[in-house]
Enzyme design. Sequence first.
Site, PDB file in Angstrom:
ATOM      1  N   CYS B 124       0.990  -1.192   0.202  1.00 37.96           N
ATOM      2  CA  CYS B 124       0.219   0.021  -0.302  1.00 37.96           C
ATOM      3  C   CYS B 124       1.137   1.553   0.136  1.00 37.96           C
ATOM      4  O   CYS B 124       1.638   1.429   1.393  1.00 37.96           O
ATOM      5  CB  CYS B 124      -1.272  -0.496   1.647  1.00 37.96           C
ATOM      6  SG  CYS B 124      -1.927   1.547   1.761  1.00 37.96           S
ATOM      7  N   CYS B 127      -0.630   4.135   2.540  1.00 38.42           N
ATOM      8  CA  CYS B 127      -0.690   4.147   3.585  1.00 38.42           C
ATOM      9  C   CYS B 127      -0.512   2.573   4.294  1.00 38.42           C
ATOM     10  O   CYS B 127       0.224   2.173   4.165  1.00 38.42           O
ATOM     11  CB  CYS B 127      -2.609   4.333   3.490  1.00 38.42           C
ATOM     12  SG  CYS B 127      -3.067   4.880   5.549  1.00 38.42           S
ATOM     13  N   SER B 128      -1.333   2.560   4.715  1.00 36.02           N
ATOM     14  CA  SER B 128      -1.399   1.054   5.066  1.00 36.02           C
ATOM     15  C   SER B 128      -2.294   0.162   5.214  1.00 36.02           C
ATOM     16  O   SER B 128      -2.114  -1.072   5.874  1.00 36.02           O
ATOM     17  CB  SER B 128      -1.016   0.915   6.850  1.00 36.02           C
ATOM     18  OG  SER B 128      -2.367   1.610   7.183  1.00 36.02           O
ATOM     19  N   CYS B 129      -3.322   0.031   3.815  1.00 35.35           N
ATOM     20  CA  CYS B 129      -4.357  -0.915   3.551  1.00 35.35           C
ATOM     21  C   CYS B 129      -3.782  -2.408   3.617  1.00 35.35           C
ATOM     22  O   CYS B 129      -2.799  -2.832   2.681  1.00 35.35           O
ATOM     23  CB  CYS B 129      -4.482  -0.594   2.575  1.00 35.35           C
ATOM     24  SG  CYS B 129      -5.525   1.498   3.071  1.00 35.35           S
TER      25      CYS B 129
END
Lengths: 110, 220
Positions: B124, B127-129
Site C-alpha cells: 500500500c 498508507c497501510s491498507c
Amino acid sequence: MTEFFGKRWHDMGGNPAGPITPEEHDFALWEKRVDALMVLTSAAGLMTTDSLRRVLEDMGADAYETMTYYERWIASIAQNMVEAGAVTTEELGSKIAEVRARGVTYGAAS
Amino acid sequence: MPHDHYDHEHDHSHEGLSPSGHPYRADNDTDLSYWQAMEIALRELLIEKGHLTAAQLHAQINAMDSRSPANGARVVARAWVDPEFKAALLADAGAASRVMGFDIGPMHLIALENTKEVHNVVVCTLCSCYPRNLLGLPPDWYKSRAYRSRTVIEPRKVLSEFGLELPEHMQVRVHDSTADMRYIVLPAQPEASLGLTEEELAAWVTRDSMIGVGLPQAPQ
C-alpha cells in the site's frame, strides 16, 4: 512556495528509500484501543476511512517522521470527532488534564 | 474507566516477550505521553456522551486479537484442496471468505493466484491498507517508508531482502492496495505438500506468503 512534484508526501510509491527492516511488534494496549476507536466511530457514522486519511495526509511529511503510526491515528480521530460534533476541544482539554492528574504512567492514568 | 478488564492482556510476565515471541511496545510502565492521554480522554468522552460503550470497545479489541494469519491460512488451504472453492475465491475473495465464516467487512477483497509463471506481491504505497480481516493488523515493515516506496519500482530487490529470490523467467506483479480494495496472495501449493489434508496444509501457509514476500513452508 513549496515546489510541487505532482504528488503529495504520503504518495510514496517510487521514491528512493533505504533497505527494508523486517520489524515486528505486538501492539500495545493503547494502540489497540486507538484502532478500536477508529473502527467503532466509523461504524457509528462519525467518521470514515477517507476522513481518517484526509487528516493524516494534511499533517504533512514531518508528522510521519516524528509521530508513531497510532499517534497519528489518534490525532486524526480526535480531529474527526471534533468536526463531527461528538466532542468539543474544550471537553478534550479538560479531560486530558483530568487524565494526567491521575498518574504519570499509561496504566495509572487509564 | 479506571482499570478495566483488558489490562490483563498486557502483563509483562513473559520476560518481555508476547506469546508469539515478539517484544511488547512500551506501554503501561512508561511515562504517559500526550497522545496516550488523548486516547484515554477521547475514549472516555465518547463513552460518557453515549457514542460508544465500554462493552463495544472490549468486543472490538477481542475481535482484533482473534484475527491472525491463521485465518488467511485456512482460506488458502481450502483453495488448495477444493477446486470449486478456489474458483469462487478467485472470482470474489470476500464472498468466498465469508462462506468460511470470516467477517470481511465492507471492503472489496481480491485474491491473486501465484503460479509457476507469475508471482504476486501486495503493497500500500499511500498508507497501510492490508487484508486485516484475514491476516490481522499489518506488520511494522509493511507500513514503513522503505517498503511502501520501493516495492513498486524494484520488487525483485525488495523480495531478495526478505530472502526470496525468484527465477528470472518468473513475472512479478505488484498490487497497490487502497482503502476500499485489499489484496491477498493465494500462494502456489508446494509440491512437497501434495496429498496432505486441508488442516495439515494450513500450517504451511505463512503470513508472508499471503503478502507475497515469502513462500509457503513446511511447518518447523
